[in-house]
Write a protein that holds these residues in place. Structure first.
Motif, PDB file in Angstrom:
ATOM      1  N   ARG A  52      12.239   3.181   0.392  1.00  0.00           N
ATOM      2  CA  ARG A  52      11.409   2.109   0.960  1.00  0.00           C
ATOM      3  C   ARG A  52      11.874   0.742   0.437  1.00  0.00           C
ATOM      4  O   ARG A  52      12.003   0.540  -0.774  1.00  0.00           O
ATOM      5  N   THR A  55       9.224  -4.900  -2.244  1.00  0.00           N
ATOM      6  CA  THR A  55       8.743  -6.242  -2.549  1.00  0.00           C
ATOM      7  C   THR A  55       7.998  -6.165  -3.878  1.00  0.00           C
ATOM      8  O   THR A  55       7.198  -5.247  -4.083  1.00  0.00           O
ATOM      9  N   LYS A  71      11.356 -10.516  -2.421  1.00  0.00           N
ATOM     10  CA  LYS A  71      11.867  -9.501  -1.503  1.00  0.00           C
ATOM     11  C   LYS A  71      13.379  -9.362  -1.666  1.00  0.00           C
ATOM     12  O   LYS A  71      13.895  -8.257  -1.758  1.00  0.00           O
ATOM     13  N   HIS A 121       5.258  -3.209  -4.056  1.00  0.00           N
ATOM     14  CA  HIS A 121       4.696  -3.105  -2.711  1.00  0.00           C
ATOM     15  C   HIS A 121       5.779  -2.590  -1.767  1.00  0.00           C
ATOM     16  O   HIS A 121       6.935  -3.036  -1.833  1.00  0.00           O
ATOM     17  N   THR A 122       5.398  -1.666  -0.886  1.00  0.00           N
ATOM     18  CA  THR A 122       6.365  -1.036   0.009  1.00  0.00           C
ATOM     19  C   THR A 122       5.752  -0.856   1.397  1.00  0.00           C
ATOM     20  O   THR A 122       4.528  -0.778   1.546  1.00  0.00           O
ATOM     21  N   PRO A 123       6.622  -0.756   2.433  1.00  0.00           N
ATOM     22  CA  PRO A 123       6.127  -0.535   3.791  1.00  0.00           C
ATOM     23  C   PRO A 123       5.862   0.943   4.043  1.00  0.00           C
ATOM     24  O   PRO A 123       6.132   1.802   3.187  1.00  0.00           O
ATOM     25  N   GLN A 233      -2.054  -3.252   8.550  1.00  0.00           N
ATOM     26  CA  GLN A 233      -1.074  -2.925   7.515  1.00  0.00           C
ATOM     27  C   GLN A 233       0.017  -1.997   8.037  1.00  0.00           C
ATOM     28  O   GLN A 233       1.026  -1.785   7.364  1.00  0.00           O
ATOM     29  N   LYS A 238       4.762  -5.510   7.252  1.00  0.00           N
ATOM     30  CA  LYS A 238       3.807  -5.603   6.147  1.00  0.00           C
ATOM     31  C   LYS A 238       4.042  -4.508   5.108  1.00  0.00           C
ATOM     32  O   LYS A 238       4.628  -3.461   5.386  1.00  0.00           O
ATOM     33  N   THR A 239       3.553  -4.778   3.911  1.00  0.00           N
ATOM     34  CA  THR A 239       3.642  -3.814   2.811  1.00  0.00           C
ATOM     35  C   THR A 239       2.255  -3.557   2.236  1.00  0.00           C
ATOM     36  O   THR A 239       1.331  -4.345   2.418  1.00  0.00           O
ATOM     37  N   THR A 240       2.147  -2.441   1.542  1.00  0.00           N
ATOM     38  CA  THR A 240       0.912  -2.065   0.848  1.00  0.00           C
ATOM     39  C   THR A 240       1.275  -1.719  -0.588  1.00  0.00           C
ATOM     40  O   THR A 240       2.382  -1.234  -0.851  1.00  0.00           O
ATOM     41  N   THR A 242       2.108   0.075  -3.749  1.00  0.00           N
ATOM     42  CA  THR A 242       2.638   1.428  -3.890  1.00  0.00           C
ATOM     43  C   THR A 242       1.728   2.262  -4.803  1.00  0.00           C
ATOM     44  O   THR A 242       1.217   1.758  -5.806  1.00  0.00           O
TER      45      THR A 242
END
Length: 305
Positions: A52, A55, A71, A121-123, A233, A238-240, A242
Motif C-alpha cells: 500500500r 502517507t 507522501k 495512513h494507507t489507501p 474514504q 484517500k487514505t485511512t 493503518t
C-alpha cells in the motif's frame, strides 16, 4: 550534534538519531519507545501495510509541535525501500507523480519510525510488483461522532451496519481510529462492484432508517449528536489510518482492532482507548483481529444494497 546509533534490523543497517527525544511530552514517551512499539507490533501491522502506498504524519519535535504530512518519500530514503511512482491528480505541490514508499518489511517500518513518523495512513488498494495500482481489496466505513456523541454512539451504529452488511453477504471487522471514532473494514477482493458506490448506498440506507442517530451527508451542521458514516474514504485518492498505527494525541493511543463483543458492550468511551502496551498485550492474547481484511479474500460478486 544529533545522537546517532547504528543498528541492524533484519538484513539492513540503519542509523537512528535522537532516541531519547520525548515525542509525547505529557507521558515521557520517547522516540526509542515509538521505534520499539513499531518493531514489536510489526508481525501483525506489516500485513496491513504491504503493497500500500504510504502517507505519514511526522512529528520531529513531538506531539503538540508543528507536524507535516509526507507522501513523497524523503530524498535521503535508502535505495532498498520499495517505491511506487503513481499519478498525483490535484497535487497541492503541482506534481504529476509522487514517489510513494511502500512498507513491505521491518527495516522500512523502523526507518519511518526513526523519522518520527508517528502516524501511518494507507489507501484501500495495493500496488502490484511493478508498482501499478490494483483494484481495492477493502471497503471501509469511517464512523465519525459529532459531539456530544462519542465512540459509544459509533459502536451502536456499527452494530446496525454489521447487520446490513450481513444481509448482503458481507462481513465487517471493527477497529478504533485511536482518536474519537472507529472504522469497519470489509474484505473486497474479487467483487465486481465499486466499493464507493456500495458504501454510499449502505450509509444512505442506514441514515434513512435511523435519522436520529446517523447522517450520510458531509455537512458538519448535520452532525452534532449523531454519527457520520463517511463512505467517501473509499475514494482511491484517500487514505485511512493503518491498523496498529499510533495517533498523535497527548497520550500515545493506537488504532486498535476490537471484537464485536467489545463493540456491543461499550458504555464508556474510555473502554476503547488503548496504549501501545495494551495493544501488544491484546495481540499476544487474540492475534490480529483484522487478519481476514489483511489477506486478499476471494468471493463471488454480489449486487449491492
Amino acid at each position: 550534534m544529533a545522537e546517532k546509533v547504528r543498528v541492524a534490523v533484519g538484513d539492513r543497517e540503519l542509523t537512528l538519531t535522537n532516541l531519547g527525544k520525548v515525542l509525547y511530552p505529557g507521558h515521557g514517551f520517547t522516540k526509542a519507545e515509538v521505534i520499539d512499539y513499531y518493531s514489536r507490533i510489526a508481525p501483525v501491522m506489516l500485513p496491513h501495510l504491504r503493497g500500500r502506498p504510504l502517507t505519514v504524519k511526522r512529528y520531529p519535535e513531538g506531539v503538540g509541535a508543528p507536524f507535516f504530512f509526507e507522501k513523497n518519500r524523503p530524498g535521503h530514503t535508502p535505495s532498498w525501500v520499495r517505491t511506487a511512482r503513481l499519478p498525483a491528480p490535484g497535487s497541492t505541490k503541482n506534481r504529476d507523480t509522487i514517489d510513494f514508499a511502500v512498507v513491505d518489511d521491518l527495516p522500512t517500518l523502523v526507518y519511518f519510525a526513526g523519522l518520527a513518523a508517528l502516524e501511518f495512513h494507507t489507501p484501500m488498494w495495493r500496488v502490484d510488483p511493478a508498482g501499478r495500482p490494483l483494484p481495492p481489496d477493502i471497503m471501509v466505513f469511517d464512523l465519525d461522532p459529532g459531539a456530544p456523541a462519542t465512540i459509544t454512539e459509533c459502536c451502536r451504529v456499527a452494530v446496525h451496519l454489521r447487520e446490513v452488511l450481513r444481509d448482503h453477504g458481507m462481513e465487517g471487522f471493527p477497529k478504533t481510529s485511536g482518536n474519537k471514532g472507529m472504522q469497519v473494514y470489509v474484505p473486497w477482493t474479487g467483487r465486481a462492484e465499486d466499493p464507493s458506490d456500495v458504501a454510499r448506498a449502505v450509509a444512505e440506507l442506514l441514515a434513512g432508517l435511523r435519522p436520529d442517530q446517523i447522517v450520510s451527508k458531509m455537512a458538519k451542521r448535520l452532525r452534532p449528536g449523531k454519527v457520520f458514516i463517511d463512505w467517501s474514504q473509499n475514494n482511491p485518492a484517500k487514505t485511512t489510518v493503518t491498523p496498529y498505527s499510533l495517533r498523535a494525541n497527548p497520550a500515545p493511543t493506537v488504532s486498535t482492532p476490537i471484537t464485536w463483543a467489545e463493540v456491543e458492550a461499550c458504555e464508556d468511551p474510555r473502554e476503547l482507548v488503548f496504549t501501545p502496551d495494551d495493544v501488544l498485550g491484546r495481540v499476544a492474547e487474540h492475534g490480529d483481529l483484522l487478519a481476514p481484511s489483511a489477506v486478499p479474500q476471494r468471493g463471488a460478486a454480489r449486487e449491492g444494497p
